[in-house]
Structures are given as C-alpha cells and as structure tokens.
Design an enzyme around this catalytic site. Structure first.
Site, PDB file in Angstrom:
ATOM      1  N   ASP A 158       0.760  -1.256   0.000  1.00  0.00           N
ATOM      2  CA  ASP A 158       0.000   0.000   0.000  1.00  0.00           C
ATOM      3  C   ASP A 158       0.793   1.311   0.000  1.00  0.00           C
ATOM      4  OD1 ASP A 158      -1.956  -1.896   0.240  1.00  0.00           O
ATOM      5  OD2 ASP A 158      -2.725  -1.206   2.169  1.00  0.00           O
TER       6      ASP A 158
ATOM      7  N   GLU B  16       1.036  -8.482  11.900  1.00  0.00           N
ATOM      8  CA  GLU B  16       0.815  -8.184  10.482  1.00  0.00           C
ATOM      9  C   GLU B  16       2.152  -7.992   9.759  1.00  0.00           C
ATOM     10  OE1 GLU B  16      -1.491  -4.618  10.052  1.00  0.00           O
ATOM     11  OE2 GLU B  16      -1.798  -4.870   7.894  1.00  0.00           O
TER      12      GLU B  16
HETATM   13  C1  DGY Z   1      -5.827  -0.721   4.501  1.00  0.00           C
HETATM   14  O1  DGY Z   1      -6.898  -0.308   4.927  1.00  0.00           O
HETATM   15  O2  DGY Z   1      -4.729  -0.277   4.862  1.00  0.00           O
HETATM   16  C2  DGY Z   1      -5.859  -1.809   3.525  1.00  0.00           C
HETATM   17  O3  DGY Z   1      -4.644  -2.447   3.413  1.00  0.00           O
HETATM   18  C3  DGY Z   1      -6.330  -1.368   2.181  1.00  0.00           C
HETATM   19  O4  DGY Z   1      -6.397  -2.497   1.393  1.00  0.00           O
END
Ligand code: DGY
Length: 436
Positions: free
Chosen positions: A170, A402
């Site tokens: 991201d 995560e």
């Molecule tokens: C987030 O909300 O950070 C998600 O990874 C978007 O996919």
C-alpha cells in the site's frame, strides 16, 4: 520450534473466521474480506479444515462482477470502524458490479489460480477437491481474461494497477514520486486505522488524500476501465501483481489439464503466458540494479527502486537461471545483512527505508512465503531455508503480527511486531511453511 505454534496458528485462523463463510485479516483494523488475504488464508485452512478453505474461496467468488473482476474488499457487514467503507467506494456505480455484495471498485493481486493448485496438492481427498475446482475454476479464468482484456492498453501482456491499494504494498516508497505528480485536494475525513494502531506504523494523512483522490476520479467515470486507463494519475505495471498473474496462469493450465476437456482455455492461457513473460523480462528488468522493477505507465518511466516485489518473479518462473542468480545476489547484497531478517519489504540501503512503517521496510510473511517457494524452485535452497527460518523465528519472537521489524537487535528491547495482531495470513502461511 515452539510446539504450541501450530496450535496457536490454528486458533488465530479459527478466531478470524466469520459465520458468513470468510475470514477477516484481523480484528479491529480490517473487519471485512480482502481478496489476496483470502487466497493465503485458504492455503492455511487447507492443512486442517478443507471445508473452511473452500468456503473462503467460494464466498470471495460469489462477489465477482459480471465482467470477471474480483474486488479487493467485500463489505459483508455494516460497520463504521473502517475508513473508507462502502459508502465511499460506491461499487454500484459500475454497470456490471455485483449488486448483492457491496465492494470497492479496485482489485488486489491475482492469487486465486495458485491458491486452487495449492489446495489440490494439499487435499487428501482428490476427488472432492477436483469437484470443487471444476465448479470454480472458470471464474478464476474469467478474472484473468478481465485483466488481459481491460488492463493492458498497449497490448504488452503486462497488466496495470490503477491504485496503490491494488498492489497490496500500500504505502511503499515506490509510489512517492507518483504522489509528487498529483495535486490532490486536502480531504476532510476521520480515519479509523490510526485509532487502532500506532500512527507511526501507518500511512500519513497526505498519502490518504492521494489514495482517496484516485478513487474519486475513478468514481466520476463509474469505474470505467477505459476512462481509468486514460485518466488515472496512478497507472503502474507492478512486477508482484504480474508475477501473481503469471504464476496463477501456470496453475490454471495444470488444473485444466487434470480436469481434461479444456483445450481452448489452455491454449489461450499459454498465449497470454508467452507474451507476458517475454515483456516482463524485457521491460521490467533493470540491468544496473540487478532486479525487477515497477514501471510508471502514466508518466512513461521506470520506477528504479528495489523492493521485496523485485524478487517475486522467481515464484512465477519468469527469470532465466542466469538472471535468477543476479536477482538473488541483489537480494543478499541489499537485504541479506547478518543483522537483518530476510526479507525487508523495501531496500534497507535506501534512504526511504523505514523499518516500522507498514510497506516501507518491515518484513511481511506473505512476501516471504512467495520468496521461499521461488527460491526453492530455482534451487537456492540455503537462502530459501533462511527465509523460512526467519519467518518462523519472527512469529515465535513477536507473535502473529501483520508485519515485523527486519532488524534483529530490536527484539532485545522491543516487541518488533507491528500493525494488527493475530493476523490471519501470518498464521495461515506459517502452517504452510511448516508443512513444507
Ligand atoms: C488498509 O486499509 O490499509 C488496507 O490495506 C487497504 O487495502
């Protein structure tokens, strides 16, 4: 290894599984179904509960659109604990969107082909799993068809992503220069992620402005692929995304062969494959960096940084033996210091590296899983083993987080696990790594 680790991994997965037949990535931060998460999660479930693995995939495929598109988030429940939710994304704007399942109008890496093949290889009851695959494989094929027919404007065999959230990585520093080309408004909104996780581990407000701006442009055109290709300020050919597609093409070919009677689809997949791999090696390999890189299709220029995505082509059999050696040398030189766990998500020798911030540096278990199998396929057994052992050690030391700090020393004084805890794919892929 901690004997309870397997038990704990299963408890994480079972705890995140929802009544409606899908898993959340983790409690709090991510309350819906995410596309590539679901693929990895199904691989974990396949090792001990094939019923749940099948449901995970079926529920995702139920949300497929009429044009073969599979969205990145399916909003199965109503909650205001996540931003931006379904009222922001408005998938109903697209004429072929799924009217039963509200979703985003963007996608995520195409992991389902190789997920089905993995489920087949893990399954003890091959007849049963083949029945399942036969019922679902054409949906995955149609998803690939969607990509090649709608996401490849120059007919290169390389598909684009139009949003950083489609990459899965991201807030990678890879996108920083694209943000510089954009003049996004300052939006007013309330984020939820930074209530749940230390903001220093999440993307910035300004980054979110850009994320929202790209979606606003897509929405103005009802998520039309043609208009997005023409107008989106973010349009990138991503080696990770395309590697997942190519790997999944191979898997579909293998599975169609096992099923029989699918010569036309096998032929089409082979044609896509040939073109994709040739273009990939020609366009996305940077001789000077010794690694695969991203290409900014909007601004017509290569994005010359090394990230863990740079090594993902190993997983899809893309490089020649010689080129694979170059890629592994680059990985070890930049990411493989003895004081570091493999494999940081972004080049630790680059000034943009940030060891705590989401995709700007931390180790992610799904990328490690991809690299482990890629390295093994090319015979780099020692490095593969290191990636596997590092992944297990990180989870043992920090828990099922995560993402993880790559710096070994940090674990003497700090937790080192970041973002959400009891994270589904960290648990799922640990189970798969241990079983390999
Ligand atoms: C987030 O909300 O950070 C998600 O990874 C978007 O996919």
């Amino acid at each position: 290894m901690d004997k309870d680790l397997i038990k704990k991994a299963k408890a994480v997965l079972d705890g995140n599984f929802q009544e409606k037949g899908y898993s959340i990535p983790c409690k709090g931060l991510y309350p819906f179904q995410w596309k590539w998460d679901s693929g990895f999660i199904a691989i974990g479930f396949a090792h001990y509960d094939m019923g749940k693995a099948k449901l995970e995939i079926e529920t995702l495929l139920n949300a497929q659109w009429g044009n073969g598109f599979i969205p990145h988030i399916i909003f199965h429940v109503d909650t205001d604990t996540y931003f931006p939710g379904k009222d922001f994304h408005q998938s109903e704007l697209h004429p072929l969107s799924n009217k039963k399942y509200p979703s985003t109008g963007m996608t995520q890496p195409p992991v389902l082909g190789f997920t089905l093949e993995k489920m087949y290889s893990i399954a003890k009851n091959k007849t049963d799993i083949l029945n399942f695959i036969e019922k679902n494989i054409d949906k995955v094929y149609n998803n690939h068809k969607y990509f090649y027919e709608n996401r490849d404007p120059q007919n290169e065999g390389l598909v684009y992503i139009y949003h950083n959230w489609e990459s899965g990585t991201d807030n990678s520093p890879l996108w920083d220069d694209i943000w510089e080309t954009m003049d996004s408004p300052e939006y007013t909104f309330t984020r939820r992620d930074t209530d749940l996780v230390d903001p220093s581990q999440r993307p910035s407000k300004r980054e979110y402005d850009h994320y929202l701006h790209i979606i606003e442009i897509a929405k103005q055109h009802n998520y039309s692929d043609e208009k997005i290709a023409e107008l989106s300020p973010f349009l990138v050919q991503d080696p990770l995304f395309n590697s997942m597609l190519i790997k999944s093409n191979y898997s579909l070919i293998s599975l169609y062969r096992i099923l029989g009677n699918n010569e036309d689809k096998i032929e089409q997949l082979k044609q896509w494959q040939k073109k994709s791999i040739a273009s990939f090696n020609k366009k996305l390999f940077d001789e000077e960096l010794g690694a695969y890189i991203h290409y900014d299709l909007r601004n017509e220029k290569p994005i010359r940084f090394v990230s863990s995505s740079s090594f993902s082509p190993l997983f899809a059999g893309i490089p020649s033996k010689e080129r694979a050696q170059i890629v592994v040398n680059t990985m070890l030189a930049k990411f493989g210091d003895d004081n570091m766990y493999l494999c940081a998500s972004f080049d630790p020798t680059n000034e943009r590296f940030n060891p705590k911030k989401y995709w700007r540096g931390p180790v992610w278990i799904n990328l490690n899983w991809i690299l482990y199998f890629g390295l093994k396929d090319y015979g780099f057994n020692e490095v593969a083993q290191r990636v596997k052992e590092d992944s297990i050690e990180l989870i043992e030391k920090a828990g099922f987080y995560e993402y993880f700090d790559a710096r070994k020393a940090i674990y003497n004084s700090e937790k080192g696990g970041y973002g959400g805890n009891n994270f589904s794919w960290s648990a799922a892929l640990l189970l798969d790594l241990i079983n390999n």
